[in-house]
Design a protein around this motif. Structure first.
Motif, PDB file in Angstrom:
ATOM      1  N   THR A  52     -48.946  81.207 -47.090  1.00 23.38           N
ATOM      2  CA  THR A  52     -49.808  82.103 -47.849  1.00 23.38           C
ATOM      3  C   THR A  52     -50.744  81.254 -48.707  1.00 23.38           C
ATOM      4  O   THR A  52     -50.497  80.058 -48.920  1.00 23.38           O
ATOM      5  CB  THR A  52     -48.976  83.015 -48.777  1.00 23.38           C
ATOM      6  OG1 THR A  52     -48.319  82.194 -49.750  1.00 23.38           O
ATOM      7  CG2 THR A  52     -47.959  83.838 -48.005  1.00 23.38           C
ATOM      8  N   LEU A  53     -51.788  81.866 -49.226  1.00 24.19           N
ATOM      9  CA  LEU A  53     -52.691  81.144 -50.128  1.00 24.19           C
ATOM     10  C   LEU A  53     -51.936  80.641 -51.358  1.00 24.19           C
ATOM     11  O   LEU A  53     -52.240  79.581 -51.895  1.00 24.19           O
ATOM     12  CB  LEU A  53     -53.851  82.050 -50.557  1.00 24.19           C
ATOM     13  CG  LEU A  53     -54.893  82.343 -49.482  1.00 24.19           C
ATOM     14  CD1 LEU A  53     -55.906  83.368 -49.988  1.00 24.19           C
ATOM     15  CD2 LEU A  53     -55.596  81.076 -49.041  1.00 24.19           C
ATOM     16  N   GLN A  54     -50.934  81.408 -51.804  1.00 28.17           N
ATOM     17  CA  GLN A  54     -50.161  81.034 -52.974  1.00 28.17           C
ATOM     18  C   GLN A  54     -49.334  79.766 -52.739  1.00 28.17           C
ATOM     19  O   GLN A  54     -48.940  79.104 -53.693  1.00 28.17           O
ATOM     20  CB  GLN A  54     -49.228  82.184 -53.391  1.00 28.17           C
ATOM     21  CG  GLN A  54     -49.947  83.402 -53.912  1.00 28.17           C
ATOM     22  CD  GLN A  54     -50.546  84.284 -52.825  1.00 28.17           C
ATOM     23  OE1 GLN A  54     -50.414  84.046 -51.641  1.00 28.17           O
ATOM     24  NE2 GLN A  54     -51.250  85.327 -53.251  1.00 28.17           N
ATOM     25  N   ILE A  80     -47.783  87.833 -39.120  1.00 28.05           N
ATOM     26  CA  ILE A  80     -46.744  88.523 -39.895  1.00 28.05           C
ATOM     27  C   ILE A  80     -45.926  89.421 -38.988  1.00 28.05           C
ATOM     28  O   ILE A  80     -44.693  89.418 -39.037  1.00 28.05           O
ATOM     29  CB  ILE A  80     -47.368  89.309 -41.065  1.00 28.05           C
ATOM     30  CG1 ILE A  80     -47.962  88.323 -42.068  1.00 28.05           C
ATOM     31  CG2 ILE A  80     -46.328  90.209 -41.733  1.00 28.05           C
ATOM     32  CD1 ILE A  80     -48.758  88.974 -43.181  1.00 28.05           C
ATOM     33  N   ARG A  81     -46.581  90.173 -38.127  1.00 33.01           N
ATOM     34  CA  ARG A  81     -45.889  91.083 -37.200  1.00 33.01           C
ATOM     35  C   ARG A  81     -45.068  90.302 -36.173  1.00 33.01           C
ATOM     36  O   ARG A  81     -43.937  90.666 -35.870  1.00 33.01           O
ATOM     37  CB  ARG A  81     -46.924  91.976 -36.508  1.00 33.01           C
ATOM     38  CG  ARG A  81     -46.374  92.895 -35.458  1.00 33.01           C
ATOM     39  CD  ARG A  81     -47.444  93.793 -34.816  1.00 33.01           C
ATOM     40  NE  ARG A  81     -48.701  93.108 -34.523  1.00 33.01           N
ATOM     41  CZ  ARG A  81     -49.869  93.421 -35.078  1.00 33.01           C
ATOM     42  NH1 ARG A  81     -49.964  94.381 -35.954  1.00 33.01           N
ATOM     43  NH2 ARG A  81     -50.954  92.760 -34.757  1.00 33.01           N
ATOM     44  N   SER A  82     -45.603  89.221 -35.656  1.00 37.28           N
ATOM     45  CA  SER A  82     -44.907  88.463 -34.612  1.00 37.28           C
ATOM     46  C   SER A  82     -43.676  87.751 -35.141  1.00 37.28           C
ATOM     47  O   SER A  82     -42.664  87.646 -34.444  1.00 37.28           O
ATOM     48  CB  SER A  82     -45.845  87.436 -33.980  1.00 37.28           C
ATOM     49  OG  SER A  82     -46.919  88.089 -33.327  1.00 37.28           O
ATOM     50  N   LEU A  83     -43.749  87.262 -36.377  1.00 38.49           N
ATOM     51  CA  LEU A  83     -42.635  86.504 -36.943  1.00 38.49           C
ATOM     52  C   LEU A  83     -41.870  87.284 -38.008  1.00 38.49           C
ATOM     53  O   LEU A  83     -40.932  86.768 -38.601  1.00 38.49           O
ATOM     54  CB  LEU A  83     -43.144  85.186 -37.528  1.00 38.49           C
ATOM     55  CG  LEU A  83     -43.775  84.241 -36.507  1.00 38.49           C
ATOM     56  CD1 LEU A  83     -44.340  83.016 -37.201  1.00 38.49           C
ATOM     57  CD2 LEU A  83     -42.763  83.847 -35.435  1.00 38.49           C
ATOM     58  N   GLU A  84     -42.299  88.533 -38.253  1.00 33.94           N
ATOM     59  CA  GLU A  84     -41.658  89.404 -39.250  1.00 33.94           C
ATOM     60  C   GLU A  84     -41.457  88.642 -40.559  1.00 33.94           C
ATOM     61  O   GLU A  84     -40.355  88.496 -41.073  1.00 33.94           O
ATOM     62  CB  GLU A  84     -40.335  89.962 -38.725  1.00 33.94           C
ATOM     63  CG  GLU A  84     -39.786  91.096 -39.540  1.00 33.94           C
ATOM     64  CD  GLU A  84     -40.781  92.228 -39.775  1.00 33.94           C
ATOM     65  OE1 GLU A  84     -40.795  92.769 -40.878  1.00 33.94           O
ATOM     66  OE2 GLU A  84     -41.558  92.558 -38.862  1.00 33.94           O
ATOM     67  N   GLY A  87     -43.289  89.318 -47.506  1.00 35.55           N
ATOM     68  CA  GLY A  87     -44.540  89.347 -48.256  1.00 35.55           C
ATOM     69  C   GLY A  87     -45.706  89.762 -47.398  1.00 35.55           C
ATOM     70  O   GLY A  87     -46.699  89.048 -47.292  1.00 35.55           O
ATOM     71  N   VAL A  88     -45.583  90.928 -46.765  1.00 36.11           N
ATOM     72  CA  VAL A  88     -46.611  91.368 -45.816  1.00 36.11           C
ATOM     73  C   VAL A  88     -47.976  91.546 -46.464  1.00 36.11           C
ATOM     74  O   VAL A  88     -48.991  91.587 -45.773  1.00 36.11           O
ATOM     75  CB  VAL A  88     -46.189  92.657 -45.079  1.00 36.11           C
ATOM     76  CG1 VAL A  88     -44.962  92.415 -44.240  1.00 36.11           C
ATOM     77  CG2 VAL A  88     -45.981  93.810 -46.048  1.00 36.11           C
TER      78      VAL A  88
END
Length: 140
Positions: A52-54, A80-84, A87-88
């Motif tokens: 993530t940017l954070q 996000i969907r592929s690796l679940e 922090g969506v």
């Protein structure tokens, strides 16, 4: 079929579906191997850790915490969907490229629960020397 689904399918074919543990396999029950063995299994491919940017800059010196990786590159809109990933709400626009040859213990691979990818876990993290990209790579 999405490009991500095709990439995952091809990576599973390369690794051998019979070598990928079910998603409900606890991390401590996964086979743990040295990076050399995983590098051979992946045909010399690298492992990816999406950020993530954070988290930019947080891993440039490595880390000792457990890290999840995959050999499959995913576009930002599908990672996000592929690796679940948790922090969506946080986009993954960057990735660290890790060289398995520079990693000690690697657990897995294991199918991702509720996703369509598979993962390798670095139970003890990684050192800065394992970062093949030297810093985060922006995805576009």
């Amino acid at each position: 079929m999405s490009v991500s689904h095709l990439a995952t399918h091809l990576d599973l074919h390369m690794v051998g579906p019979e070598n990928v543990a079910p998603c409900n396999t606890p991390t401590w029950e996964l086979r743990v191997r040295k990076g050399v063995a995983v590098s051979e299994e992946l045909g010399g491919r690298m492992l990816l850790h999406f950020l993530t940017l954070q988290n930019l800059g947080a891993f440039r010196e490595g880390t000792q915490r457990e890290i999840f990786t995959t050999p499959t590159p995913y576009p930002e809109e599908e990672v996000i969907r592929s690796l679940e990933l948790p922090g969506v709400a946080y986009a993954r626009k960057h990735v660290l490229v890790l060289d398995p040859l520079m990693l000690d213990d690697i657990a897995g691979p294991r199918h991702v629960a509720w996703g369509n990818g598979f993962e390798y876990i670095l139970p003890g993290g990684f050192t800065a020397a394992a970062i093949a990209s030297k810093w985060e790579v922006e995805l576009w």
